[in-house]
Motif scaffolding. Structure first.
Motif, PDB file in Angstrom:
ATOM      1  N   ASP A 125      -9.837  -1.810 -14.169  1.00  0.00           N
ATOM      2  CA  ASP A 125      -9.925  -1.819 -15.635  1.00  0.00           C
ATOM      3  C   ASP A 125      -8.745  -1.125 -16.295  1.00  0.00           C
ATOM      4  O   ASP A 125      -8.454  -1.374 -17.472  1.00  0.00           O
ATOM      5  CB  ASP A 125     -11.216  -1.126 -16.092  1.00  0.00           C
ATOM      6  N   PHE A 126      -8.071  -0.243 -15.565  1.00  0.00           N
ATOM      7  CA  PHE A 126      -6.952   0.491 -16.151  1.00  0.00           C
ATOM      8  C   PHE A 126      -5.636  -0.281 -16.087  1.00  0.00           C
ATOM      9  O   PHE A 126      -4.650   0.111 -16.701  1.00  0.00           O
ATOM     10  CB  PHE A 126      -6.766   1.839 -15.442  1.00  0.00           C
ATOM     11  N   PRO A 149       0.826  -1.226   0.000  1.00  0.00           N
ATOM     12  CA  PRO A 149       0.000   0.000   0.000  1.00  0.00           C
ATOM     13  C   PRO A 149       0.854   1.267   0.000  1.00  0.00           C
ATOM     14  O   PRO A 149       0.531   2.240  -0.693  1.00  0.00           O
ATOM     15  CB  PRO A 149      -0.819  -0.133   1.293  1.00  0.00           C
ATOM     16  N   LEU A 150       1.945   1.257   0.746  1.00  0.00           N
ATOM     17  CA  LEU A 150       2.834   2.414   0.827  1.00  0.00           C
ATOM     18  C   LEU A 150       3.484   2.703  -0.524  1.00  0.00           C
ATOM     19  O   LEU A 150       3.498   3.842  -1.003  1.00  0.00           O
ATOM     20  CB  LEU A 150       3.905   2.142   1.889  1.00  0.00           C
ATOM     21  N   LEU A 151       4.016   1.655  -1.164  1.00  0.00           N
ATOM     22  CA  LEU A 151       4.700   1.820  -2.442  1.00  0.00           C
ATOM     23  C   LEU A 151       3.730   2.245  -3.537  1.00  0.00           C
ATOM     24  O   LEU A 151       4.021   3.153  -4.328  1.00  0.00           O
ATOM     25  CB  LEU A 151       5.395   0.514  -2.841  1.00  0.00           C
ATOM     26  N   VAL A 152       2.575   1.591  -3.596  1.00  0.00           N
ATOM     27  CA  VAL A 152       1.594   1.918  -4.636  1.00  0.00           C
ATOM     28  C   VAL A 152       1.117   3.352  -4.486  1.00  0.00           C
ATOM     29  O   VAL A 152       1.044   4.112  -5.469  1.00  0.00           O
ATOM     30  CB  VAL A 152       0.413   0.926  -4.592  1.00  0.00           C
ATOM     31  N   ASP A 153       0.795   3.757  -3.268  1.00  0.00           N
ATOM     32  CA  ASP A 153       0.334   5.128  -3.034  1.00  0.00           C
ATOM     33  C   ASP A 153       1.398   6.141  -3.469  1.00  0.00           C
ATOM     34  O   ASP A 153       1.084   7.146  -4.128  1.00  0.00           O
ATOM     35  CB  ASP A 153      -0.002   5.315  -1.558  1.00  0.00           C
ATOM     36  N   TYR A 154       2.656   5.865  -3.130  1.00  0.00           N
ATOM     37  CA  TYR A 154       3.721   6.808  -3.471  1.00  0.00           C
ATOM     38  C   TYR A 154       3.902   6.919  -4.988  1.00  0.00           C
ATOM     39  O   TYR A 154       3.956   8.022  -5.547  1.00  0.00           O
ATOM     40  CB  TYR A 154       5.038   6.373  -2.824  1.00  0.00           C
ATOM     41  N   PHE A 155       3.972   5.766  -5.681  1.00  0.00           N
ATOM     42  CA  PHE A 155       4.198   5.794  -7.120  1.00  0.00           C
ATOM     43  C   PHE A 155       2.996   6.364  -7.868  1.00  0.00           C
ATOM     44  O   PHE A 155       3.157   7.060  -8.885  1.00  0.00           O
ATOM     45  CB  PHE A 155       4.524   4.389  -7.638  1.00  0.00           C
ATOM     46  N   VAL A 156       1.783   6.084  -7.397  1.00  0.00           N
ATOM     47  CA  VAL A 156       0.591   6.627  -8.055  1.00  0.00           C
ATOM     48  C   VAL A 156       0.617   8.150  -7.990  1.00  0.00           C
ATOM     49  O   VAL A 156       0.366   8.845  -8.990  1.00  0.00           O
ATOM     50  CB  VAL A 156      -0.687   6.055  -7.407  1.00  0.00           C
ATOM     51  N   TRP A 208       5.450 -10.321  -9.470  1.00  0.00           N
ATOM     52  CA  TRP A 208       6.422  -9.247  -9.642  1.00  0.00           C
ATOM     53  C   TRP A 208       7.868  -9.735  -9.862  1.00  0.00           C
ATOM     54  O   TRP A 208       8.765  -9.411  -9.089  1.00  0.00           O
ATOM     55  CB  TRP A 208       6.380  -8.269  -8.456  1.00  0.00           C
ATOM     56  N   PRO A 209       8.084 -10.507 -10.934  1.00  0.00           N
ATOM     57  CA  PRO A 209       9.461 -10.940 -11.218  1.00  0.00           C
ATOM     58  C   PRO A 209      10.390  -9.779 -11.535  1.00  0.00           C
ATOM     59  O   PRO A 209      11.599  -9.883 -11.338  1.00  0.00           O
ATOM     60  CB  PRO A 209       9.299 -11.872 -12.430  1.00  0.00           C
ATOM     61  N   GLY A 210       9.825  -8.659 -12.009  1.00  0.00           N
ATOM     62  CA  GLY A 210      10.656  -7.485 -12.307  1.00  0.00           C
ATOM     63  C   GLY A 210      10.777  -6.520 -11.147  1.00  0.00           C
ATOM     64  O   GLY A 210      11.363  -5.441 -11.290  1.00  0.00           O
ATOM     65  N   ASN A 211      10.178  -6.873  -9.991  1.00  0.00           N
ATOM     66  CA  ASN A 211      10.303  -6.109  -8.752  1.00  0.00           C
ATOM     67  C   ASN A 211       9.825  -4.666  -8.897  1.00  0.00           C
ATOM     68  O   ASN A 211       8.851  -4.413  -9.592  1.00  0.00           O
ATOM     69  CB  ASN A 211      11.743  -6.212  -8.240  1.00  0.00           C
ATOM     70  N   LEU A 212      10.505  -3.720  -8.244  1.00  0.00           N
ATOM     71  CA  LEU A 212      10.036  -2.325  -8.237  1.00  0.00           C
ATOM     72  C   LEU A 212       9.964  -1.728  -9.634  1.00  0.00           C
ATOM     73  O   LEU A 212       9.071  -0.938  -9.950  1.00  0.00           O
ATOM     74  CB  LEU A 212      10.960  -1.475  -7.360  1.00  0.00           C
ATOM     75  N   ARG A 213      10.914  -2.115 -10.490  1.00  0.00           N
ATOM     76  CA  ARG A 213      10.907  -1.576 -11.852  1.00  0.00           C
ATOM     77  C   ARG A 213       9.640  -1.999 -12.589  1.00  0.00           C
ATOM     78  O   ARG A 213       9.032  -1.213 -13.321  1.00  0.00           O
ATOM     79  CB  ARG A 213      12.159  -2.067 -12.599  1.00  0.00           C
ATOM     80  N   GLU A 214       9.218  -3.240 -12.390  1.00  0.00           N
ATOM     81  CA  GLU A 214       7.988  -3.719 -13.026  1.00  0.00           C
ATOM     82  C   GLU A 214       6.769  -3.039 -12.424  1.00  0.00           C
ATOM     83  O   GLU A 214       5.836  -2.648 -13.153  1.00  0.00           O
ATOM     84  CB  GLU A 214       7.876  -5.234 -12.871  1.00  0.00           C
ATOM     85  N   LEU A 215       6.744  -2.873 -11.106  1.00  0.00           N
ATOM     86  CA  LEU A 215       5.621  -2.187 -10.463  1.00  0.00           C
ATOM     87  C   LEU A 215       5.479  -0.763 -10.988  1.00  0.00           C
ATOM     88  O   LEU A 215       4.363  -0.298 -11.281  1.00  0.00           O
ATOM     89  CB  LEU A 215       5.821  -2.175  -8.944  1.00  0.00           C
ATOM     90  N   GLN A 216       6.579  -0.056 -11.123  1.00  0.00           N
ATOM     91  CA  GLN A 216       6.534   1.312 -11.653  1.00  0.00           C
ATOM     92  C   GLN A 216       5.986   1.322 -13.078  1.00  0.00           C
ATOM     93  O   GLN A 216       5.169   2.176 -13.436  1.00  0.00           O
ATOM     94  CB  GLN A 216       7.935   1.920 -11.619  1.00  0.00           C
ATOM     95  N   SER A 217       6.429   0.377 -13.898  1.00  0.00           N
ATOM     96  CA  SER A 217       5.962   0.306 -15.283  1.00  0.00           C
ATOM     97  C   SER A 217       4.460   0.046 -15.353  1.00  0.00           C
ATOM     98  O   SER A 217       3.731   0.693 -16.119  1.00  0.00           O
ATOM     99  CB  SER A 217       6.729  -0.795 -16.032  1.00  0.00           C
ATOM    100  N   VAL A 218       3.981  -0.895 -14.542  1.00  0.00           N
ATOM    101  CA  VAL A 218       2.553  -1.236 -14.538  1.00  0.00           C
ATOM    102  C   VAL A 218       1.717  -0.041 -14.090  1.00  0.00           C
ATOM    103  O   VAL A 218       0.688   0.282 -14.703  1.00  0.00           O
ATOM    104  CB  VAL A 218       2.313  -2.449 -13.616  1.00  0.00           C
ATOM    105  N   LEU A 219       2.143   0.630 -13.029  1.00  0.00           N
ATOM    106  CA  LEU A 219       1.365   1.771 -12.528  1.00  0.00           C
ATOM    107  C   LEU A 219       1.381   2.936 -13.511  1.00  0.00           C
ATOM    108  O   LEU A 219       0.373   3.629 -13.677  1.00  0.00           O
ATOM    109  CB  LEU A 219       1.905   2.208 -11.166  1.00  0.00           C
TER     110      LEU A 219
END
Length: 488
Positions: free
Chosen positions: A390-391, A330-337, A364-375
């Motif tokens: 849906d997004f 939740p912390l990481l997603v909120d910050y990157f969003v 998340w095999p690509g870890n933070l880099r993948e999370l950033q790309s997805v968001l």
């Protein structure tokens, strides 16, 4: 949340026509990521502009009317040794440029200037300058209004990382950062540098996996003119250029045995020779190394020098993969969003519970880099303040639909293909061609790596691609290399 200020480039040359030409070219080249351009036609004007604008990088002509470029460089370097300076030199003055590089200049180019090469050097110089000057914040909660780069998390594994940074930063010892690709190893290296006693010196980063093996030795140690085909001038390597500062060697596990031997000598004696040279050069560099590979296994397999591993492993730091940091989600997603919404000028303010559930369910095999790309992809598609499911990219919304377990070599893959295509057609997929290519690549590369026992050099030769290309595909497709090879 504050955005980073626009970088500033100072160009110093007494030829007005050249200054105008360079400004026009840079305005076009950096249209997507604007750069403030400041020009000066003399050393005096350059020093005044330097004081007023504090540039992030400098292009400097050696021949100036009121002072030599080398003397001007000394004054700039004395004021701030972290600012990368690129020299421009005409015929007959290359020795002066080489002397400047020995003193810490970033690079030099010959006149007439090849703009594409100069543009590439400037882009890299600005990235290096940012790494040195933009603070890396270690935080347990998302900092408000920060233009800094943030190492964020409060899980126990990250708490250990924070403690390790605090313990080792002020000690002038070698650090080995281990962790999967995309976990933030360079950010940790920068945090160590910025809290060290060498923070006023240079910080240079080299990705050992991204540079072709024959060129890596020259990049690190430099070479003499004529040392090999294409060596038409002498070059100063990063160990010489970074003396007094910190050198970050990323993906050190991919080095050849010869380069490993030279790195070992530098760590032991702080001395080396340029490629093709006989002069012993003394340096004073703090080394921070990183790798996504398990060096202990490479040592056991005879693929990495044990004595070098023990020299590097003076102070190890392990970065946890994202799948081991579920409480930080939740912390990481909120910050990157919030960060990407501001960067992309989108009105997204919060994340729907279903969206968070799907994000937490992904491996998340690509870890933070993948999370950033997805968001970032999701925010680009968002149309309101709420980031709904849906997004999200389709492979996140339909877990494992694109990622069936890779079959063993003896299995018949035809039924899997039929099932995969049938499922995608029933879901009304609009990207079936791209998804099918990705699935095919994942299966093909996994099988070839299994066949070679994980040997990337042999696998690249079998596939008919370069080792660097294979490495990029392994990373982007989420293939993990351990005792066995599997598709994430």
């Amino acid at each position: 949340m504050k955005t980073a200020p626009m970088p500033t480039l100072l160009i110093v040359d007494d030829e007005r026509n050249l200054l105008d030409t360079l400004c026009r070219c840079f305005h076009r080249a950096f249209r997507a990521t604007p750069v403030t351009l400041v020009t000066a036609e003399s050393a005096g004007a350059a020093l005044e502009a330097f004081t007023r604008h504090t540039p992030d990088a400098v292009i400097l002509d050696i021949g100036l009317p009121d002072m030599s470029g080398l003397d001007l460089f000394r004054q700039i370097h004395q004021r701030d040794a972290r600012i990368p300076v690129i020299f421009m030199t005409g015929g007959g003055t290359t020795e002066t440029a080489i002397e400047a590089m020995k003193l810490g200049a970033y690079e030099y180019v010959l006149k007439p200037v090849q703009f594409e090469r100069l543009q590439d050097l400037v882009a890299r110089a600005l990235a290096i300058s940012r790494a040195m000057r933009v603070p890396t914040v270690v935080a347990q909660s998302a900092p408000a209004g920060s233009g800094s780069d943030v190492i964020l998390g409060r899980c126990p594994a990250m708490q250990e990382v924070y403690k390790a940074i605090g313990r080792v930063a002020p000690r002038d010892v070698t650090v080995l950062i281990q962790g999967e690709s995309g976990t933030g190893k360079e950010l940790v290296a920068r945090a160590i540098y910025q809290h060290s006693l060498r923070a006023s010196g240079a910080f240079l980063a080299i990705n050992c996996a991204a540079i072709p093996e024959p060129l890596l030795e020259s990049e690190l140690f430099g070479h003499e003119k004529g040392a090999f085909t294409g060596a038409d001038r002498s070059r100063i390597g990063k160990f010489e250029q970074c003396s007094g500062g910190t050198l970050f060697l990323d993906e050190i596990g991919d080095m050849t045995p010869l380069t490993q031997t030279k790195i070992l000598r530098v760590l032991q004696e702080q001395r080396f020779e340029r490629v093709g040279g006989s002069e012993t050069i003394q340096t004073d560099v703090r080394l921070i190394a990183a790798t996504h590979r398990e060096l202990e296994r490479l040592v056991a397999a005879g693929e990495f020098r044990g004595d070098l591993f023990y020299r590097l492993n003076v102070f190890p730091i392990r970065l946890p993969p994202l799948r081991e940091r579920r409480e930080d989600f939740p912390l990481l997603v909120d910050y990157f969003v919030r960060q990407f919404a501001q960067e992309l000028h989108k009105p997204v303010e919060t994340t729907a519970p279903e969206t968070m559930r799907l994000l937490e369910a992904h491996s998340w095999p690509g870890n933070l880099r993948e999370l950033q790309s997805v968001l970032k992809q999701a925010i680009l598609h968002a149309t309101g303040p709420l980031l709904i499911a849906d997004f999200l990219p389709e492979h996140i919304r339909t877990p494992r639909a694109m990622e069936p377990a890779a079959p063993a070599a003896s299995d018949d893959v035809t039924p899997l293909w039929g099932k995969f295509i049938s499922e995608r057609l029933q879901r009304g997929c609009t990207h079936l061609y791209d998804e099918s290519l990705e699935l095919m690549e994942r299966h093909l590369i996994t099988e070839v790596l299994r066949h070679t026992g994980g040997n990337q050099l042999r696998a690249a030769a079998t596939l008919g691609i370069t080792r660097g290309c294979l490495r990029n595909k392994i990373r982007s497709l989420g293939i993990t290399l351990e005792c066995s090879v599997s598709a994430g």
